[in-house]
Design an enzyme around this catalytic site. Structure first.
Site, mmCIF file in Angstrom:
data_model
loop_
_atom_site.group_PDB
_atom_site.id
_atom_site.type_symbol
_atom_site.label_atom_id
_atom_site.label_comp_id
_atom_site.label_asym_id
_atom_site.label_seq_id
_atom_site.Cartn_x
_atom_site.Cartn_y
_atom_site.Cartn_z
ATOM 1 N N HIS A 227 0.603 -1.299 -0.161
ATOM 2 C CA HIS A 227 -0.196 0.208 -0.041
ATOM 3 C C HIS A 227 0.807 1.228 0.279
ATOM 4 O O HIS A 227 0.245 2.472 1.036
ATOM 5 C CB HIS A 227 -0.971 0.016 1.166
ATOM 6 N N GLY B 101 6.666 2.077 -5.792
ATOM 7 C CA GLY B 101 8.016 3.104 -5.737
ATOM 8 C C GLY B 101 8.702 2.640 -7.831
ATOM 9 O O GLY B 101 9.797 2.972 -8.007
ATOM 10 N N VAL B 102 7.826 2.250 -8.431
ATOM 11 C CA VAL B 102 7.878 2.252 -9.737
ATOM 12 C C VAL B 102 7.548 3.999 -10.326
ATOM 13 O O VAL B 102 6.255 4.153 -10.195
ATOM 14 C CB VAL B 102 7.129 1.401 -10.522
#
Length: 332
Positions: free
Chosen positions: A231, A264-265
């Site tokens: 999340h 984190g993309v």
């Protein structure tokens, strides 16, 4: 419209909730929940970014993959990119309310459709926010995916019915929000999940899988896809990054259902890494918040096209003609 103006506008509209940092890594906003930060020390948010950054890529330029193809088929839809919009609602709580819930949902759904992919809508303490997202999906002829919080069973079933009436392509639940103090939610047992999934004809996505055992449970209860996710680091401090747990989860799923991942993309290279680690597709959240607040649906489409083009470039430089060519050998 360009990325610079989108970010400038977003910085103004998100003031006090997101700094629109040059690098979105969770350091400046640690503990800022509500807001865009990570829970507690922010370690889970930071772990997502750092775990992904730790992987290196093998550069290959002697091959015949001259025109990389990023197309993928998910939930019966031919998509131009494996990058989906993550479910995010609750603008007044987390983003300051410069956009209302309908404006926000339309920015994501329409921006994703314009760029050839799918967006999700979310759920929040006020049930009206979920239904606003459903209405936006209905106006888009069902081309969107509503994600439900783990509410009481009767509430979940009501949300499912509304998704069906809207003609949604799929529906899901972010089970990783089971501990939210702002909502009457809680963990779901295997029996409860079986009852929920068997009650709908729609493909059902379980979002929030972080262990092999829960991936196996998702298969057992009949999930049509899973999302490896903590999340965005917003519910539990000190979890591993999603890139750390993805390979073993993808291995146990073994292609039986799609494995999607978020966390984190930020770039096309990040997408390439996640696919190499075993994902079929990725979801992005915070970059689309900045895009949506900075440029509405056009801003969302702009960012999605940029990241997709970065993915194509990364595929060109690693010898991958199609997404199925991206595997662990891409990584150093």
């Amino acid at each position: 419209m360009n990325i610079k103006t989108v970010r400038q506008t977003a910085r103004e509209k998100l003031k006090g909730y997101c700094r629109v940092c040059p690098e979105c890594n969770g350091k400046a906003c640690a503990g800022e929940v509500p807001g865009m930060g990570g829970m507690g020390t922010g370690a889970s948010f930071k772990n997502n970014v750092e775990a992904l950054a730790a992987f290196r890529i093998n550069l290959r330029t002697m091959h015949s993959a001259k025109h990389p193809d990023t197309q993928i088929k998910l939930f019966g839809q031919e998509l131009k990119t494996p990058i989906l919009g993550a479910p995010i609602m609750g603008n007044n709580f987390n983003m300051g309310g410069a956009l209302n819930e309908e404006e926000w949902a339309e920015a994501v759904i329409q921006g994703c459709l314009t760029s050839g992919t799918l967006g999700c809508t979310g759920d929040a303490p006020d049930p009206a926010m979920y239904f606003t997202g459903i209405d936006v999906i209905a106006k888009a002829q069902g081309r969107g995916i509503p994600i439900i919080k783990p509410r009481e069973q009767d509430e979940v079933l009501n949300c499912l019915r509304r998704a069906e009436e809207a003609g949604a392509l799929a529906v899901g639940m972010d089970v990783d929000t089971a501990g939210l103090v702002s909502m009457k939610v809680g963990p779901k047992s295997v029996e409860e999940m079986k009852a929920i999934i068997s009650s709908t004809s729609l493909p059902f996505i379980i979002k929030g899988i972080m262990t092999v055992s829960e991936a196996e449970m998702a298969l057992e209860v009949g999930a049509s896809a899973i999302v490896v996710s903590n999340h965005g680091g917003r519910v539990l401090d000190h979890t591993p990054g999603t890139a750390e747990v993805l390979p073993e989860i993808a291995a146990v799923v073994d292609g039986r259902i799609p494995v999607i991942v978020d966390g984190g993309v930020r770039t096309g290279v990040d997408v390439l890494k996640m696919l190499a680690l075993g994902a079929d597709a990725v979801m992005i959240g915070r970059p689309l918040i900045i895009a949506g607040y900075g440029g509405g649906a056009d801003g969302v489409a702009l960012v999605l096209r940029r990241i997709t083009n970065e993915l194509k470039q990364a595929m060109l430089l690693t010898g991958c003609a199609t997404l199925s060519d991206i595997n662990i050998d891409v990584l150093f």
